[in-house]
Design an enzyme around this catalytic site. Structure first.
Site, PDB file in Angstrom:
ATOM      1  N   GLU A 307       0.872  -1.340   0.090  1.00  0.00           N
ATOM      2  CA  GLU A 307      -0.173   0.017  -0.034  1.00  0.00           C
ATOM      3  C   GLU A 307       0.821   1.252   0.112  1.00  0.00           C
ATOM      4  O   GLU A 307       0.705   2.176   0.676  1.00  0.00           O
ATOM      5  CB  GLU A 307      -0.961   0.058   1.053  1.00  0.00           C
ATOM      6  CG  GLU A 307      -1.929  -1.108   1.281  1.00  0.00           C
ATOM      7  CD  GLU A 307      -2.822  -1.031   2.371  1.00  0.00           C
ATOM      8  OE1 GLU A 307      -2.590  -0.760   3.570  1.00  0.00           O
ATOM      9  OE2 GLU A 307      -4.336  -1.398   2.107  1.00  0.00           O
ATOM     10  N   ASP A 381      -8.204  -9.020   3.599  1.00  0.00           N
ATOM     11  CA  ASP A 381      -8.168  -8.027   4.720  1.00  0.00           C
ATOM     12  C   ASP A 381      -9.276  -8.076   5.564  1.00  0.00           C
ATOM     13  O   ASP A 381      -9.833  -7.231   5.601  1.00  0.00           O
ATOM     14  CB  ASP A 381      -8.094  -6.743   3.878  1.00  0.00           C
ATOM     15  CG  ASP A 381      -7.492  -5.660   4.718  1.00  0.00           C
ATOM     16  OD1 ASP A 381      -7.147  -5.925   5.991  1.00  0.00           O
ATOM     17  OD2 ASP A 381      -7.610  -4.431   4.432  1.00  0.00           O
ATOM     18  N   GLU A 409     -12.845  -2.482  11.562  1.00  0.00           N
ATOM     19  CA  GLU A 409     -12.904  -1.743  10.536  1.00  0.00           C
ATOM     20  C   GLU A 409     -13.814  -2.371   9.582  1.00  0.00           C
ATOM     21  O   GLU A 409     -14.669  -1.486   9.079  1.00  0.00           O
ATOM     22  CB  GLU A 409     -11.502  -1.952   9.811  1.00  0.00           C
ATOM     23  CG  GLU A 409     -11.194  -1.211   8.488  1.00  0.00           C
ATOM     24  CD  GLU A 409      -9.974  -1.582   7.740  1.00  0.00           C
ATOM     25  OE1 GLU A 409      -9.017  -2.011   8.498  1.00  0.00           O
ATOM     26  OE2 GLU A 409      -9.740  -1.193   6.561  1.00  0.00           O
TER      27      GLU A 409
HETATM   28  O1  GCW Z   1      -7.034  -3.171   6.169  1.00  0.00           O
HETATM   29  C1  GCW Z   1      -6.071  -2.026   5.642  1.00  0.00           C
HETATM   30  C2  GCW Z   1      -6.523  -0.879   6.170  1.00  0.00           C
HETATM   31  C3  GCW Z   1      -5.254   0.096   6.194  1.00  0.00           C
HETATM   32  C4  GCW Z   1      -4.100  -0.773   7.032  1.00  0.00           C
HETATM   33  C5  GCW Z   1      -4.054  -1.724   6.036  1.00  0.00           C
HETATM   34  C6  GCW Z   1      -2.582  -2.530   6.978  1.00  0.00           C
HETATM   35  C7  GCW Z   1      -2.447   0.353   8.323  1.00  0.00           C
HETATM   36  O2  GCW Z   1      -7.659  -0.439   5.332  1.00  0.00           O
HETATM   37  O3  GCW Z   1      -5.732   1.329   6.941  1.00  0.00           O
HETATM   38  O4  GCW Z   1      -3.091   0.328   7.097  1.00  0.00           O
HETATM   39  O5  GCW Z   1      -4.992  -2.749   6.086  1.00  0.00           O
HETATM   40  O6  GCW Z   1      -3.216  -3.380   7.487  1.00  0.00           O
HETATM   41  O7  GCW Z   1      -1.355  -2.188   6.593  1.00  0.00           O
END
Ligand code: GCW
Length: 719
Positions: A307, A381, A409
């Site tokens: 990311e 995720d 989340e």
């Molecule tokens: O779940 C996703 C989130 C991001 C997060 C990323 C991660 C810290 O949307 O906000 O960043 O994973 O785990 O690195």
């Protein structure tokens, strides 16, 4: 007349519950003991406490006993000399050795560094009660367990108990930024008040440490994995030192996140190449500086090449080269590197599901011993439900740790009651078939299947500055359950819930039964009204709050449409051999069974298969009908949860009651919103009527599509 009014007001004040519970005390709210026999027993013990040594951990135990005694018995405890009729003995095995037989000593020794034994001891005809560990930290865990047994009314001075953790590092990961915003945090701001540190110590730091220690959580990473290099600066290390000093007596080690490009951002170097001598020197000096201030510093948690975060790939190096460079700097001090396996790039050339295995499997055996790879529970995720991550079982020589997400989340954030323990339990109990035919994820995590010693379970924290710490009162149950499972990943979610309810709401059986029913059905309900039957990532883009299955986005990126693949023929992601073959990354037993849409557990169906709308499920109904039924069931369960809670009026504290009741009302609306939006949207593909026996979705799809949440908490506004 005036006097009468004053009297009435006074009377009202007297009868109104003066101890409204705002949630601050968490599960450590030592209420007065109702059972007279237990009160008498406890009184005897609290009136004669003897410590066999002196150290900072015993000091915090002493304070905890003071709090508990005042709460349980409304009196101060008495700390005695050994010969003054001391009845509660506290110390380590070696401190008490002359009072323990050899067998007893051997038994305690076998419990390891953090284990404890507590139970009756007979000394010259006198019966005493002892809490013994091999180290003060073990003693601390024993004391918290002893206090919990009194709180839950299960203490028995005649029976003994011993316990020890199965996982070495039981850790919270805070995604807290230095400006005090919290990524994916829904409970206010970060509790780390960097601005006023090192001079000002917020009492919350201590209460935070107590809560963690009471569960056996022994490590915390303070900062966001999307890291800021500033935390490695001298002035910040001074602030971190204060927290580390405060947490040490509670057995908690501090970690920081390391930004891979820090040598360029702070060290004025032109590269962060892990094989560059200057870069190595930068990290070595930084690490040495940290250890000068914090001799028991835990190490670094790193998110690299994911990311948009910097990492070794920029220099043509792999994860092992990146991680080992940091590990080399930390090794002389006993520190470790926790390197995350959550990696994916923004270009969609592969199924994202496969990326971690593709990058990490070839590196098996290449990581240093003080590196552990932290793997999210599933390959996408933190979805409401995911199959376990295929990296568990795929590598043999690499230390693997688990990363769960406590903050909700994708699971309703701070408005929804979702008890996450059943979801974690499902992952932990999953059979991996590797390294041996009966292996489970839990056995890989605790090292029993792999003979690994460096073991880890991390949870992304849901803690913030809200008075009740977690925003939603029931978020506390998730913090609690995480701690319990990290201590022992074989524990049962129903029992953990029962214990938490007992500590939070007291011992009324009706209250306990009702709350437990609510909690235990809450996760399945959320899966049903959000992403049933293996659907995933249908959430609105970036904020992940509420439904957004239609989001296509302007750029080549990961969108809901990419994941559900609905078209006029059917729905689901083909991850079998005819598709991305992500299934091929699992053990052959799983790949074989799950490749067949009639064999795979239906909860994972659309995760691995793209199927026609009229595909027949085991119920005999079509896929389209079953999707409708699941959404419908999710909404109905949410309503039942609300009704069940409302029937507790008068049985639980008024503040707790109204807080939860209001939030459950929102949850019902959100469940309906999910059902309406997803079913109306998917119907535009399926072109089929809804099954007769469900409540039909209502509202206007275009309206749902138009909803925007630029200021949802936990994310930076996306202009
Ligand atoms: O779940 C996703 C989130 C991001 C997060 C990323 C991660 C810290 O949307 O906000 O960043 O994973 O785990 O690195």
């Amino acid at each position: 007349m005036k006097n009468r009014i004053v009297l009435i007001v006074l009377f009202c004040l007297l009868i109104s519950p003066s101890f409204a519970k705002d949630g601050y005390k968490l599960w450590l709210d030592y209420q007065s003991i109702e059972n007279p026999n237990l009160a008498e027993e406890a009184e005897k013990l609290f009136e004669g406490i003897y410590f066999f040594g002196k150290n900072s951990t015993y000091e915090v135990i002493q304070k905890e006993l003071e709090l508990a005694s005042k709460g349980f018995l409304n009196q101060n405890p008495e700390f005695k000399k050994l010969n003054q009729n001391a009845r509660l003995w506290i110390g380590t095995r070696s401190e008490l050795s002359q009072y323990l037989g050899l067998d007893h000593q051997a038994k305690i020794k076998a419990l390891g560094e953090e284990g404890y034994w507590r139970g009756p001891l007979n000394q010259e005809g006198e019966s005493l009660y002892a809490i013994i560990g091999n180290t003060p930290k073990g003693v601390l865990y024993g004391v918290f367990d002893f206090l919990r047994s009194i709180q839950t009314g299960t203490f028995d001075s005649n029976s003994e108990k011993s316990d020890s953790p199965k996982i070495k590092l039981r850790m919270l990961n805070h995604w807290d930024n230095l400006d005090r915003t919290v990524e994916r945090g829904y409970a206010g701001f970060s509790i780390w008040d960097w601005h006023r540190l090192p001079g000002y110590i917020d009492p919350r730091y201590i209460d935070y440490a107590r809560a963690n220690a009471s569960l056996g959580i022994n490590a915390v990473s303070l900062t966001n994995v999307n890291a800021n290099a500033w935390v490695l600066r001298e002035d910040f290390i001074e602030k971190v030192k204060v927290l580390a000093d405060l947490f040490r007596p509670y057995g908690i080690q501090v970690f920081l996140t390391a930004r891979f490009s820090a040598p360029m951002e702070m060290g004025n170097l032109e590269t962060a190449d892990p094989l560059d001598t200057e870069v190595k020197k930068f990290w070595k000096e930084r690490v040495d500086l940290i250890y000068k201030e914090i001799p028991d510093f835990g190490g670094f948690l790193v998110k690299a090449n994911s990311e948009g975060q910097p990492g070794p790939h920029e220099y043509g190096r792999n994860h092992a080269e990146g991680a080992n460079m940091l590990a080399e700097a930390l090794a002389p001090h006993g520190g470790i590197v926790i390197w995350r396996a959550f990696v994916y790039s923004h270009e969609i050339d592969e199924d994202r599901h496969k990326q971690a295995n593709l990058e990490f499997e070839p590196l098996d055996g290449k990581f240093m011993d003080n590196v552990i790879i932290q793997v999210k529970n599933g390959a996408i995720d933190f979805q409401p439900r995911e199959p376990f991550h295929p990296l568990f079982g795929a590598v043999e020589e690499t230390n693997l740790g688990m990363e769960f997400q406590i903050t909700q989340e994708y699971l309703g954030q701070a408005t929804q009651l979702v008890y996450l323990s059943p979801m974690w339990e499902e992952i932990l109990q999953s059979k991996t078939y590797r390294p041996s035919p009966n292996s489970t994820v839990a056995e890989i995590i605790d090292g029993s299947a792999t003979d690994k010693e460096l073991t880890l379970m991390a949870g992304v924290s849901n803690i913030g500055t809200d008075r009740n710490w977690t925003g939603h009162l029931f978020g506390q149950a998730n913090w609690y359950a995480f701690g319990k499972l990290a201590w022992d990943p074989y524990q049962n979610s129903a029992e953990i819930a029962e214990e938490w309810i007992n500590l939070t709401f007291g011992q009324n059986p009706e209250t306990q039964r009702k709350i437990s029913t609510i909690m235990l059905q809450s996760h399945e309900a959320a899966v049903n009204y959000m992403t049933p039957l293996g659907l995933h990532h249908l959430m609105g883009r970036s904020h992940h709050y509420g439904p957004g299955p239609w989001v296509e986005g302007g750029r080549a990126d990961w969108t809901s449409v990419y994941y559900h693949r609905a078209d006029s023929e059917g729905i689901g992601f083909d991850r079998t051999e005819s598709g991305s073959n992500a299934l091929g990354q699992y053990a052959s037993e799983i790949a074989y069974n799950w490749s067949d849409p009639n064999q795979i557990p239906e909860k994972f169906l659309l995760w691995f298969h793209h199927l026609p709308w009229d595909f027949k499920l085991r119920s005999g109904r079509t896929l389209w009908d079953e999707i409708g039924l699941h959404y419908d069931l999710g909404v109905k369960t949410a309503r039942e949860m609300k009704q069940q809670w409302d029937s507790l009026h008068g049985l639980v504290d008024e503040e707790q009651f109204s807080h939860t009741s209001q939030l459950l009302a929102i949850q019902v609306q959100e469940a309906e919103w999910w059902r309406n939006a997803c079913l109306l949207y998917f119907q535009t593909f399926s072109n089929r009527p809804f099954p007769d026996d469900i409540e039909k979705p209502t509202g206007d799809l275009e309206y749902y599509k138009s909803l925007r949440f630029p200021f949802a908490p936990g994310i930076k506004p996306n202009w």
